[in-house]
Design a protein around this motif. Structure first.
Motif, mmCIF file in Angstrom:
data_model
loop_
_atom_site.group_PDB
_atom_site.id
_atom_site.type_symbol
_atom_site.label_atom_id
_atom_site.label_comp_id
_atom_site.label_asym_id
_atom_site.label_seq_id
_atom_site.Cartn_x
_atom_site.Cartn_y
_atom_site.Cartn_z
ATOM 1 N N PHE A 7 32.056 33.256 47.709
ATOM 2 C CA PHE A 7 32.044 34.361 46.743
ATOM 3 C C PHE A 7 33.293 35.195 46.996
ATOM 4 O O PHE A 7 33.552 35.598 48.135
ATOM 5 C CB PHE A 7 30.772 35.173 47.008
ATOM 6 N N THR A 8 34.081 35.438 45.962
ATOM 7 C CA THR A 8 35.321 36.185 46.164
ATOM 8 C C THR A 8 35.706 36.941 44.903
ATOM 9 O O THR A 8 35.238 36.613 43.807
ATOM 10 C CB THR A 8 36.468 35.242 46.577
ATOM 11 N N THR A 9 36.559 37.948 45.051
ATOM 12 C CA THR A 9 36.985 38.722 43.895
ATOM 13 C C THR A 9 38.436 39.142 44.034
ATOM 14 O O THR A 9 38.954 39.237 45.156
ATOM 15 C CB THR A 9 36.076 39.940 43.694
ATOM 16 N N ASP A 10 39.088 39.391 42.893
ATOM 17 C CA ASP A 10 40.474 39.827 42.912
ATOM 18 C C ASP A 10 40.755 40.659 41.668
ATOM 19 O O ASP A 10 40.182 40.419 40.614
ATOM 20 C CB ASP A 10 41.396 38.589 42.939
ATOM 21 N N PHE A 24 23.862 36.325 37.767
ATOM 22 C CA PHE A 24 25.252 36.710 38.043
ATOM 23 C C PHE A 24 25.690 37.693 36.957
ATOM 24 O O PHE A 24 25.547 37.407 35.765
ATOM 25 C CB PHE A 24 26.084 35.422 38.006
ATOM 26 N N ASP A 41 38.483 43.693 46.755
ATOM 27 C CA ASP A 41 39.936 43.709 46.572
ATOM 28 C C ASP A 41 40.344 45.109 46.133
ATOM 29 O O ASP A 41 39.617 45.768 45.403
ATOM 30 C CB ASP A 41 40.348 42.693 45.495
ATOM 31 N N PHE A 92 40.636 49.846 41.639
ATOM 32 C CA PHE A 92 41.957 50.084 41.046
ATOM 33 C C PHE A 92 42.232 51.565 41.276
ATOM 34 O O PHE A 92 41.590 52.411 40.652
ATOM 35 C CB PHE A 92 41.950 49.771 39.550
ATOM 36 N N ILE A 142 32.597 32.199 42.036
ATOM 37 C CA ILE A 142 31.627 31.482 42.856
ATOM 38 C C ILE A 142 32.115 30.044 42.981
ATOM 39 O O ILE A 142 32.442 29.415 41.968
ATOM 40 C CB ILE A 142 30.221 31.514 42.220
ATOM 41 N N TYR A 159 32.400 29.088 38.852
ATOM 42 C CA TYR A 159 32.076 30.105 37.854
ATOM 43 C C TYR A 159 32.817 31.401 38.134
ATOM 44 O O TYR A 159 32.981 31.796 39.287
ATOM 45 C CB TYR A 159 30.574 30.387 37.862
ATOM 46 N N LEU A 160 33.235 32.063 37.043
ATOM 47 C CA LEU A 160 33.908 33.359 37.181
ATOM 48 C C LEU A 160 33.208 34.410 36.323
ATOM 49 O O LEU A 160 32.677 34.099 35.256
ATOM 50 C CB LEU A 160 35.361 33.271 36.712
ATOM 51 N N SER A 161 33.272 35.656 36.799
ATOM 52 C CA SER A 161 32.970 36.795 35.928
ATOM 53 C C SER A 161 34.296 37.474 35.627
ATOM 54 O O SER A 161 35.259 37.331 36.386
ATOM 55 C CB SER A 161 32.010 37.757 36.604
ATOM 56 N N LEU A 162 34.326 38.219 34.525
ATOM 57 C CA LEU A 162 35.568 38.869 34.082
ATOM 58 C C LEU A 162 35.330 40.326 33.722
ATOM 59 O O LEU A 162 34.437 40.630 32.932
ATOM 60 C CB LEU A 162 36.106 38.133 32.839
ATOM 61 N N ASN A 163 36.117 41.226 34.311
ATOM 62 C CA ASN A 163 36.156 42.622 33.873
ATOM 63 C C ASN A 163 37.500 42.874 33.227
ATOM 64 O O ASN A 163 38.530 42.482 33.786
ATOM 65 C CB ASN A 163 36.035 43.591 35.054
ATOM 66 N N THR A 200 35.778 37.572 39.458
ATOM 67 C CA THR A 200 34.969 37.320 40.655
ATOM 68 C C THR A 200 34.477 35.893 40.560
ATOM 69 O O THR A 200 34.017 35.481 39.487
ATOM 70 C CB THR A 200 33.800 38.307 40.723
ATOM 71 N N ALA A 224 39.683 42.052 36.474
ATOM 72 C CA ALA A 224 39.122 41.653 37.767
ATOM 73 C C ALA A 224 38.343 40.377 37.499
ATOM 74 O O ALA A 224 37.622 40.297 36.499
ATOM 75 C CB ALA A 224 38.213 42.727 38.339
ATOM 76 N N ASP A 226 39.496 36.129 52.636
ATOM 77 C CA ASP A 226 39.612 36.345 51.202
ATOM 78 C C ASP A 226 38.322 36.087 50.454
ATOM 79 O O ASP A 226 38.222 36.359 49.270
ATOM 80 C CB ASP A 226 40.674 35.386 50.623
ATOM 81 N N ALA A 227 37.341 35.508 51.127
ATOM 82 C CA ALA A 227 36.119 35.124 50.433
ATOM 83 C C ALA A 227 34.958 35.218 51.417
ATOM 84 O O ALA A 227 35.154 35.243 52.630
ATOM 85 C CB ALA A 227 36.248 33.698 49.908
ATOM 86 N N CYS A 228 33.758 35.282 50.882
ATOM 87 C CA CYS A 228 32.568 35.404 51.728
ATOM 88 C C CYS A 228 31.689 34.169 51.574
ATOM 89 O O CYS A 228 31.466 33.682 50.471
ATOM 90 C CB CYS A 228 31.799 36.648 51.291
ATOM 91 N N ASN A 238 35.819 45.594 43.272
ATOM 92 C CA ASN A 238 37.250 45.774 42.991
ATOM 93 C C ASN A 238 37.519 47.249 42.837
ATOM 94 O O ASN A 238 36.767 47.942 42.157
ATOM 95 C CB ASN A 238 37.646 45.116 41.666
ATOM 96 N N THR A 296 32.441 41.205 49.621
ATOM 97 C CA THR A 296 33.839 40.840 49.443
ATOM 98 C C THR A 296 34.469 41.849 48.486
ATOM 99 O O THR A 296 33.752 42.511 47.730
ATOM 100 C CB THR A 296 33.982 39.381 48.924
#
Lengths: 334, 334
Positions: free
Chosen positions: B53-56, A53, A129, A97, B148, B91-95, B146, B144, A40-42, A95, A127
């Motif tokens: 590092f991950t995203t959803d 970032f 989704d 969609f 850290i 930390y997160l980024s947001l889309n 992402t 979305a 799920d993560a790198c 990501n 990484t």
């Protein structure tokens, strides 16, 4: 088209179909040593803890247009946000969609284009989704890419570094992306050979890293050159004086703008960078850019002034004020 | 409703309306010292160059449901991917992909809920992007996020660390999220008071960091407990033996599953973690979890076996094989 050639809701359910979509398409096309779609993560071991970032969403319509696809655009957009920040783009997350009913074949072409762009930009998608949405709850596919870059310590950039008298440079013609996408939409009844400028601007930003007179860089995407200029007036409390005769605009872009009533200064670019540079080093910067592939049309297009507004000097020597974009939505341009 | 109370396409055009949407809503609601919406990227100075590092992506429908909204879900989902990887979310980024016509008021409520979740999880949203899509090219809003995170060096996790005899633990009842979201959809004609379990699992993963017998952790989201178990059989080439009588399932979840024909073992959780732990330390781990708020129902639910398949021991002592999820799509569950 066979029903098995289309994305179905089952491709989003977490089970076998989703695994196959990820394994056989995303993982295969975007393969690199760090991408492991079974986790799920790198885990990234960076060269420095000082990182840049950024993230961007992509919804362009049509998904494929002359000069690119939403796949390459999703790489270039985020790579460029890192590059203009003075960073070297390194790692991306992705990501997707996806709308139910999207043809596999088209998604495959888009991922091929994405993979090629990532390779050309020397970035790895590490990484990701995927989500699948019912028909009419999306349109084709949307992407979000989030990027990590490492700062080049040679740069010292910021809106607050801009000074009156600094020169404004652009690395190529403006409005190509916006115009190419408009032409690719059948609704306008126009056609043309114009290609989007979608590309990495990293070679251009990197070329300037040894010039200490580089104050600020930005990519003029949504809202174009005019919007970047307006942002400078808002934030740096300084003005931009632009010479229309120096701004590179392709004849096809001018024609389309005339026919449709668009203003090229507000059209999106996806492979352009605006740089604000100490007047003493502007010629040197221009020459560095013009030597790069794709930099032939780079130009010094104006200068920074005291009064915080954007003035465009017209061909006949008149002056026009460029304001913040109001009601001119071109949805899904990027 | 007044037209000015709805999101319009102009909120995505890069101009004044977009700036107002970002400044007055996103920036204001999600405010923190690192979030500067006037720049395209964020400068992060991390404590370590060794990062997770991950995203959803998040598309849940309805956007607001008992126990959460798509806003808090977008925080918990990515925080949990970092947590189960043995990292501390930072930390997160947001889309945001927003549909034209979405009420401002609803977006505001969702961002309030997101901000509250971010604060509770001790993470900061440091960069973002918004896009607006025409009606019927999205549905409400999709996010979305992402993330850290910084690795906790005490953990040494991996599917390859799992051994036969290890115990399988869960920190609470399964299927709450999937069931709560189904109940919130009017289409089923059911209603109930059940709340989603949407929450950070970081307190639970962190609590285990000093136990060297922790082999592997994962959050059972899409596809639920059964899917995590199947993944273990596929990747670790070992089996999972689950005791149905030990698996915590709320009576409301059981009832809804009976009525609608769903299987709770495949339903999404959004605040649960499955941990595989050396049998010697399983009781200690369980006790650590049961002491935590929300961990009262934690349980040891099974063990790892040699034969790579998932067996569920039924209440009457029979055995049922849990296979990979096939055609049971519950679109937009997360």
């Amino acid at each position: 088209m066979n029903k098995t050639d289309l994305i179905t809701l089952a491709h989003g359910n977490g089970g076998r179909h989703m695994r196959e979509l990820v394994d056989q398409l995303f993982s295969k096309k975007l393969s690199n040593p760090l991408l492991d779609t079974s986790v799920d993560a790198c885990h990234l071991q960076l060269d420095s803890p000082d990182i840049c970032f950024t993230t961007d969403g992509f919804t362009v319509k049509p998904l494929e247009f002359p000069g690119g696809t939403i796949g390459s655009l999703a790489i270039h957009g985020t790579v460029n946000d890192l590059a203009v920040s003075g960073a070297t783009p390194k790692y991306l997350s992705l990501n997707a969609f996806i709308e139910e009913g999207m043809p596999f074949e088209q998604l495959e072409r888009i991922l091929d284009d994405m993979a090629q762009a990532a390779q050309a930009c020397n970035v790895q998608i590490v990484t990701g989704d995927t989500k699948v949405l019912p028909v009419h709850e999306a349109s084709g596919v949307y992407f979000a890419t989030t990027g990590i870059g490492l700062y080049n310590p040679d740069f010292n950039l910021g809106m607050d570094k801009i000074r009156p008298g600094d020169k404004i440079l652009v690395n190529g013609s403006i409005g190509d992306h916006g115009t190419a996408v408009m032409l690719a939409r059948e609704q306008y009844g126009l056609s043309g050979r114009l290609e989007s400028d979608s590309a990495s601007v990293y070679p251009f930003t990197h070329a300037l890293s040894k010039l200490e007179g580089v104050r600020f860089m930005r990519d003029p995407t949504r809202g174009g050159l005019a919007t970047v200029s307006v942002e400078i007036t808002r934030q740096a409390k300084l003005g931009c004086y632009l010479h229309s005769t120096h701004i590179p605009i392709k004849p096809q872009v001018e024609s389309v703008c005339e026919i449709l009533g668009y203003d090229p200064y507000y059209l999106a670019c996806e492979g352009r960078v605006i740089a604000i540079i100490d007047a003493q080093q502007a010629d040197q910067a221009l020459s560095l850019w013009q030597q790069l592939a794709g930099g032939e049309d780079a130009a010094i297009i104006g200068e920074i002034t005291e009064q915080p507004r954007v003035i465009l000097e017209t061909e006949l020597g008149g002056q026009r004020v460029l304001d913040e974009l109001e009601d001119d939505p071109l949805p899904r341009i990027c």
